[in-house]
Design an enzyme around this catalytic site. Structure first.
Site, PDB file in Angstrom:
ATOM      1  N   LYS A  82       8.605   9.741  -8.220  1.00 24.67           N
ATOM      2  CA  LYS A  82       9.178  10.674  -7.248  1.00 24.67           C
ATOM      3  C   LYS A  82      10.622  10.324  -6.885  1.00 24.67           C
ATOM      4  CE  LYS A  82       7.367   8.805  -2.833  1.00 24.67           C
ATOM      5  NZ  LYS A  82       6.741   7.537  -3.260  1.00 24.67           N
ATOM      6  N   LYS A 104       0.833  -1.198   0.000  1.00 27.95           N
ATOM      7  CA  LYS A 104       0.000   0.000   0.000  1.00 27.95           C
ATOM      8  C   LYS A 104       0.872   1.254   0.000  1.00 27.95           C
ATOM      9  CE  LYS A 104      -3.491   2.299   2.898  1.00 27.95           C
ATOM     10  NZ  LYS A 104      -2.638   3.443   3.291  1.00 27.95           N
ATOM     11  N   ASP A 143       0.471   0.615  -4.366  1.00 30.60           N
ATOM     12  CA  ASP A 143      -0.240  -0.642  -4.550  1.00 30.60           C
ATOM     13  C   ASP A 143      -0.873  -0.704  -5.937  1.00 30.60           C
ATOM     14  OD1 ASP A 143      -2.023   1.352  -4.089  1.00 30.60           O
ATOM     15  OD2 ASP A 143      -3.275   0.262  -2.686  1.00 30.60           O
ATOM     16  N   LYS A 177       7.675   0.987   1.918  1.00 28.39           N
ATOM     17  CA  LYS A 177       8.365   0.089   0.984  1.00 28.39           C
ATOM     18  C   LYS A 177       9.794   0.520   0.701  1.00 28.39           C
ATOM     19  CE  LYS A 177       5.312   0.671  -2.149  1.00 28.39           C
ATOM     20  NZ  LYS A 177       4.473   1.540  -1.293  1.00 28.39           N
TER      21      LYS A 177
END
Length: 299
Positions: free
Chosen positions: A72, A41, A159, A46
């Protein structure tokens, strides 16, 4: 060594209604490297997890390449201490003539020798992230940068499981899903499982397991795992040192030693070693949306 995973002998659609372009066999990453894709998500941690895991593999003596797959381009900044230029940015400077580039133009050495690449992405609302991933792997292969790599980690945007951002699954052996012990994170994990199982029809990727993150307890994750056949590979509680390490632009392995920091470091080392050992690929089955509500929703 990891289990040898082979794609099915016959090619099938990636899923009902799929319009995905299949991977050019010449663009496959060389056998020998362990290739992981990290999903979860949005905002679940992550990039922090991927960078710390890359550092852990390097601590075990492995040659590691981390590929950030997010426009990004902040996947690797705790490893390199800065926001490095993206592959797309660099390609634009040479009008996409890859022969004019040198490896040092787009590959940057980070903490403990981890090599870092940020693929970047198309401008918002245009293009496809899958194309960017493909161009990044193509560039790495043209410069023979994957031939002497032991571990490749794709850190993938949020996600999103459209065909574009599912593209790293075409290269990976295993997918690790980062989740918290809450409904929204687990709901996203279930969607990612569906994408992995769809890609597994044509590619070697399999479910590697779950990384429980920012969670004191794992009761909801455990309930979901028991129902679907997933397993938890590592558990990271809400540790302030992890948050501070990102603010300091460093990995957890560079933080001052405390019992709490040492425990987190060891959990990452244990996770890396488990992935290097003969991991048994999972044959987990996702749930329908209604089933998740019934399983995890309030009575």
């Amino acid at each position: 060594m990891t289990t040898t995973l082979n794609p099915p002998a016959t090619s099938k659609p990636d899923g009902e209604g799929s319009v995905q372009v299949h991977l050019d066999p010449t663009m496959a990453i060389e056998e020998g490297a362990l290739v992981l894709a990290v999903y979860g998500k949005g905002g679940i941690g992550k990039s922090t997890t991927s960078s710390n895991l890359s550092a852990a593999f390097s601590k075990l003596g492995k040659r590691v390449l981390q590929i950030g797959c997010d426009p990004k381009h902040d996947s690797t900044f705790t490893l390199t201490k800065r926001m490095v230029p993206t592959v797309i940015d660099i390609l634009e400077t040479v009008d996409f003539h890859t022969e004019e580039l040198r490896p040092e133009d787009f590959v940057f050495e980070g903490y403990n020798g981890v090599m870092c690449v940020e693929s970047g992405g198309p401008p918002a609302g245009t293009g496809c992230g899958g194309y960017v991933t493909g161009q990044t792997v193509k560039l790495l292969k043209e410069h023979h940068l994957l031939e002497e790599t032991d571990v490749v980690i794709f850190d993938v945007l949020g996600d999103v499981v459209c065909g574009g951002f599912a593209a790293p699954l075409q290269h990976a052996h295993y997918c690790l899903i980062v989740t918290a012990n809450d409904f929204d994170s687990i709901f996203a994990m279930n969607r990612i499982m569906q994408a992995i199982n769809a890609k597994a029809k044509n590619y070697k990727v399999r479910l590697g397991g779950v990384i429980a993150n920012r969670s004191e307890e794992t009761d909801e994750i455990d309930k979901f795992n028991a129902r679907t056949g997933l397993r938890t590979m590592a558990h990271f509680k809400t540790v302030d040192a992890i948050r501070k390490s990102r603010l300091k632009k460093c990995t957890i392995f560079e933080m001052e030693s405390t019992p709490e920091v040492d425990a987190v470091q060891q959990e990452y080392l244990n996770l890396a070693q488990r992935m290097l050992d003969d991991v048994e690929p999972l044959e987990a089955e996702s749930l329908k949306d209604r089933e998740i509500f019934d399983l995890l929703g309030f009575d």
